[in-house]
Scaffold this motif. Structure first.
Motif, PDB file in Angstrom:
ATOM      1  N   ILE A 180      32.858  45.009  44.232  1.00 39.58           N
ATOM      2  CA  ILE A 180      31.669  44.457  44.888  1.00 39.58           C
ATOM      3  C   ILE A 180      30.680  43.949  43.841  1.00 39.58           C
ATOM      4  O   ILE A 180      30.089  42.877  43.990  1.00 39.58           O
ATOM      5  CB  ILE A 180      31.019  45.512  45.802  1.00 39.58           C
ATOM      6  CG1 ILE A 180      31.933  45.788  46.990  1.00 39.58           C
ATOM      7  CG2 ILE A 180      29.644  45.072  46.262  1.00 39.58           C
ATOM      8  CD1 ILE A 180      31.537  47.001  47.809  1.00 39.58           C
ATOM      9  N   SER A 181      30.523  44.692  42.772  1.00 37.09           N
ATOM     10  CA  SER A 181      29.574  44.309  41.724  1.00 37.09           C
ATOM     11  C   SER A 181      29.992  43.033  41.002  1.00 37.09           C
ATOM     12  O   SER A 181      29.165  42.382  40.363  1.00 37.09           O
ATOM     13  CB  SER A 181      29.417  45.441  40.712  1.00 37.09           C
ATOM     14  OG  SER A 181      28.837  46.565  41.350  1.00 37.09           O
ATOM     15  N   ALA A 182      31.259  42.668  41.130  1.00 43.43           N
ATOM     16  CA  ALA A 182      31.756  41.442  40.503  1.00 43.43           C
ATOM     17  C   ALA A 182      31.183  40.195  41.174  1.00 43.43           C
ATOM     18  O   ALA A 182      31.331  39.086  40.654  1.00 43.43           O
ATOM     19  CB  ALA A 182      33.284  41.418  40.524  1.00 43.43           C
ATOM     20  N   GLY A 183      30.552  40.333  42.325  1.00 45.14           N
ATOM     21  CA  GLY A 183      29.853  39.223  42.955  1.00 45.14           C
ATOM     22  C   GLY A 183      30.736  38.145  43.537  1.00 45.14           C
ATOM     23  O   GLY A 183      30.445  36.970  43.385  1.00 45.14           O
ATOM     24  N   GLY A 184      31.802  38.505  44.182  1.00 45.71           N
ATOM     25  CA  GLY A 184      32.656  37.512  44.825  1.00 45.71           C
ATOM     26  C   GLY A 184      33.822  37.056  43.969  1.00 45.71           C
ATOM     27  O   GLY A 184      34.606  36.213  44.379  1.00 45.71           O
ATOM     28  N   GLY A 185      33.897  37.561  42.777  1.00 48.63           N
ATOM     29  CA  GLY A 185      35.007  37.215  41.900  1.00 48.63           C
ATOM     30  C   GLY A 185      34.666  36.090  40.939  1.00 48.63           C
ATOM     31  O   GLY A 185      33.637  35.422  41.052  1.00 48.63           O
ATOM     32  N   GLU A 186      35.529  35.882  40.003  1.00 46.27           N
ATOM     33  CA  GLU A 186      35.314  34.904  38.936  1.00 46.27           C
ATOM     34  C   GLU A 186      35.199  33.478  39.484  1.00 46.27           C
ATOM     35  O   GLU A 186      34.384  32.687  39.021  1.00 46.27           O
ATOM     36  CB  GLU A 186      36.446  34.987  37.909  1.00 46.27           C
ATOM     37  CG  GLU A 186      36.197  34.169  36.671  1.00 46.27           C
ATOM     38  CD  GLU A 186      34.958  34.604  35.897  1.00 46.27           C
ATOM     39  OE1 GLU A 186      34.297  33.728  35.308  1.00 46.27           O
ATOM     40  OE2 GLU A 186      34.639  35.799  35.874  1.00 46.27           O
ATOM     41  N   LYS A 187      36.002  33.154  40.487  1.00 42.25           N
ATOM     42  CA  LYS A 187      35.971  31.803  41.073  1.00 42.25           C
ATOM     43  C   LYS A 187      34.597  31.500  41.677  1.00 42.25           C
ATOM     44  O   LYS A 187      34.028  30.422  41.471  1.00 42.25           O
ATOM     45  CB  LYS A 187      37.065  31.668  42.130  1.00 42.25           C
ATOM     46  CG  LYS A 187      37.209  30.283  42.684  1.00 42.25           C
ATOM     47  CD  LYS A 187      38.372  30.203  43.663  1.00 42.25           C
ATOM     48  CE  LYS A 187      38.477  28.822  44.270  1.00 42.25           C
ATOM     49  NZ  LYS A 187      39.573  28.743  45.248  1.00 42.25           N
ATOM     50  N   ALA A 188      34.035  32.454  42.414  1.00 38.44           N
ATOM     51  CA  ALA A 188      32.723  32.268  43.031  1.00 38.44           C
ATOM     52  C   ALA A 188      31.626  32.159  41.973  1.00 38.44           C
ATOM     53  O   ALA A 188      30.705  31.336  42.100  1.00 38.44           O
ATOM     54  CB  ALA A 188      32.418  33.424  43.981  1.00 38.44           C
ATOM     55  N   ILE A 189      31.723  32.949  40.922  1.00 30.19           N
ATOM     56  CA  ILE A 189      30.729  32.895  39.846  1.00 30.19           C
ATOM     57  C   ILE A 189      30.789  31.539  39.139  1.00 30.19           C
ATOM     58  O   ILE A 189      29.756  30.929  38.860  1.00 30.19           O
ATOM     59  CB  ILE A 189      30.937  34.061  38.853  1.00 30.19           C
ATOM     60  CG1 ILE A 189      30.599  35.380  39.540  1.00 30.19           C
ATOM     61  CG2 ILE A 189      30.095  33.868  37.593  1.00 30.19           C
ATOM     62  CD1 ILE A 189      30.961  36.610  38.738  1.00 30.19           C
ATOM     63  N   GLN A 190      31.985  31.039  38.871  1.00 26.53           N
ATOM     64  CA  GLN A 190      32.136  29.738  38.227  1.00 26.53           C
ATOM     65  C   GLN A 190      31.578  28.620  39.102  1.00 26.53           C
ATOM     66  O   GLN A 190      30.955  27.681  38.604  1.00 26.53           O
ATOM     67  CB  GLN A 190      33.606  29.468  37.884  1.00 26.53           C
ATOM     68  CG  GLN A 190      34.144  30.332  36.770  1.00 26.53           C
ATOM     69  CD  GLN A 190      33.342  30.196  35.497  1.00 26.53           C
ATOM     70  OE1 GLN A 190      32.919  29.112  35.117  1.00 26.53           O
ATOM     71  NE2 GLN A 190      33.102  31.318  34.829  1.00 26.53           N
ATOM     72  N   PHE A 226      34.738  54.116  42.864  1.00 21.38           N
ATOM     73  CA  PHE A 226      34.377  53.326  41.692  1.00 21.38           C
ATOM     74  C   PHE A 226      35.128  52.002  41.643  1.00 21.38           C
ATOM     75  O   PHE A 226      34.585  50.990  41.194  1.00 21.38           O
ATOM     76  CB  PHE A 226      34.547  54.136  40.407  1.00 21.38           C
ATOM     77  CG  PHE A 226      33.421  55.102  40.189  1.00 21.38           C
ATOM     78  CD1 PHE A 226      32.156  54.648  39.859  1.00 21.38           C
ATOM     79  CD2 PHE A 226      33.617  56.461  40.345  1.00 21.38           C
ATOM     80  CE1 PHE A 226      31.097  55.526  39.673  1.00 21.38           C
ATOM     81  CE2 PHE A 226      32.571  57.352  40.169  1.00 21.38           C
ATOM     82  CZ  PHE A 226      31.316  56.880  39.831  1.00 21.38           C
ATOM     83  N   LYS A 227      36.358  51.966  42.111  1.00 25.92           N
ATOM     84  CA  LYS A 227      37.094  50.705  42.186  1.00 25.92           C
ATOM     85  C   LYS A 227      36.411  49.748  43.153  1.00 25.92           C
ATOM     86  O   LYS A 227      36.245  48.566  42.863  1.00 25.92           O
ATOM     87  CB  LYS A 227      38.542  50.941  42.629  1.00 25.92           C
ATOM     88  CG  LYS A 227      39.432  51.502  41.553  1.00 25.92           C
ATOM     89  CD  LYS A 227      40.842  51.663  42.074  1.00 25.92           C
ATOM     90  CE  LYS A 227      41.752  52.303  41.060  1.00 25.92           C
ATOM     91  NZ  LYS A 227      43.117  52.521  41.592  1.00 25.92           N
ATOM     92  N   ARG A 228      36.021  50.258  44.319  1.00 24.41           N
ATOM     93  CA  ARG A 228      35.329  49.424  45.306  1.00 24.41           C
ATOM     94  C   ARG A 228      33.988  48.950  44.767  1.00 24.41           C
ATOM     95  O   ARG A 228      33.606  47.790  44.936  1.00 24.41           O
ATOM     96  CB  ARG A 228      35.134  50.193  46.607  1.00 24.41           C
ATOM     97  CG  ARG A 228      36.437  50.431  47.360  1.00 24.41           C
ATOM     98  CD  ARG A 228      36.254  51.263  48.617  1.00 24.41           C
ATOM     99  NE  ARG A 228      35.254  50.681  49.493  1.00 24.41           N
ATOM    100  CZ  ARG A 228      34.402  51.395  50.244  1.00 24.41           C
ATOM    101  NH1 ARG A 228      34.452  52.701  50.240  1.00 24.41           N
ATOM    102  NH2 ARG A 228      33.526  50.793  51.007  1.00 24.41           N
ATOM    103  N   LYS A 229      33.259  49.835  44.113  1.00 21.22           N
ATOM    104  CA  LYS A 229      31.957  49.487  43.549  1.00 21.22           C
ATOM    105  C   LYS A 229      32.092  48.387  42.496  1.00 21.22           C
ATOM    106  O   LYS A 229      31.316  47.432  42.477  1.00 21.22           O
ATOM    107  CB  LYS A 229      31.305  50.729  42.937  1.00 21.22           C
ATOM    108  CG  LYS A 229      29.923  50.466  42.394  1.00 21.22           C
ATOM    109  CD  LYS A 229      29.302  51.737  41.853  1.00 21.22           C
ATOM    110  CE  LYS A 229      27.907  51.435  41.359  1.00 21.22           C
ATOM    111  NZ  LYS A 229      27.675  51.854  40.018  1.00 21.22           N
ATOM    112  N   ASP A 230      33.077  48.501  41.624  1.00 27.04           N
ATOM    113  CA  ASP A 230      33.301  47.486  40.588  1.00 27.04           C
ATOM    114  C   ASP A 230      33.660  46.138  41.206  1.00 27.04           C
ATOM    115  O   ASP A 230      33.175  45.094  40.763  1.00 27.04           O
ATOM    116  CB  ASP A 230      34.406  47.929  39.630  1.00 27.04           C
ATOM    117  CG  ASP A 230      33.975  49.074  38.739  1.00 27.04           C
ATOM    118  OD1 ASP A 230      32.754  49.328  38.615  1.00 27.04           O
ATOM    119  OD2 ASP A 230      34.874  49.735  38.167  1.00 27.04           O
TER     120      ASP A 230
END
Length: 64
Positions: free
Chosen positions: A17-27, A11-15
């Protein structure tokens, strides 16, 4: 490694990965006027109609 530990690790790995590259990449995507991929899928498809597969697969491409 116990079974319970493996479940927690999963579940840690899934969460992560689901974050989509991290906050920096999303921004970075948002600054370019784009939504992250999973958000675009949610907009395009009906709720519950998409099932992501191969979540843990990593590509081997090295020449970008």
């Amino acid at each position: 490694m116990s079974f319970a530990t493996k479940i927690v690790d999963f579940f840690k790995r899934k969460d992560k990965i689901s974050a989509g590259g991290g906050e920096k990449a999303i921004q970075k995507q948002m600054q370019m006027g784009k939504l992250p991929a999973r958000e675009r899928i949610k907009i395009l498809l009906d709720t519950g109609s998409f099932q992501e597969t191969d979540l843990f697969v990593e590509h081997q491409a090295k020449d970008f």
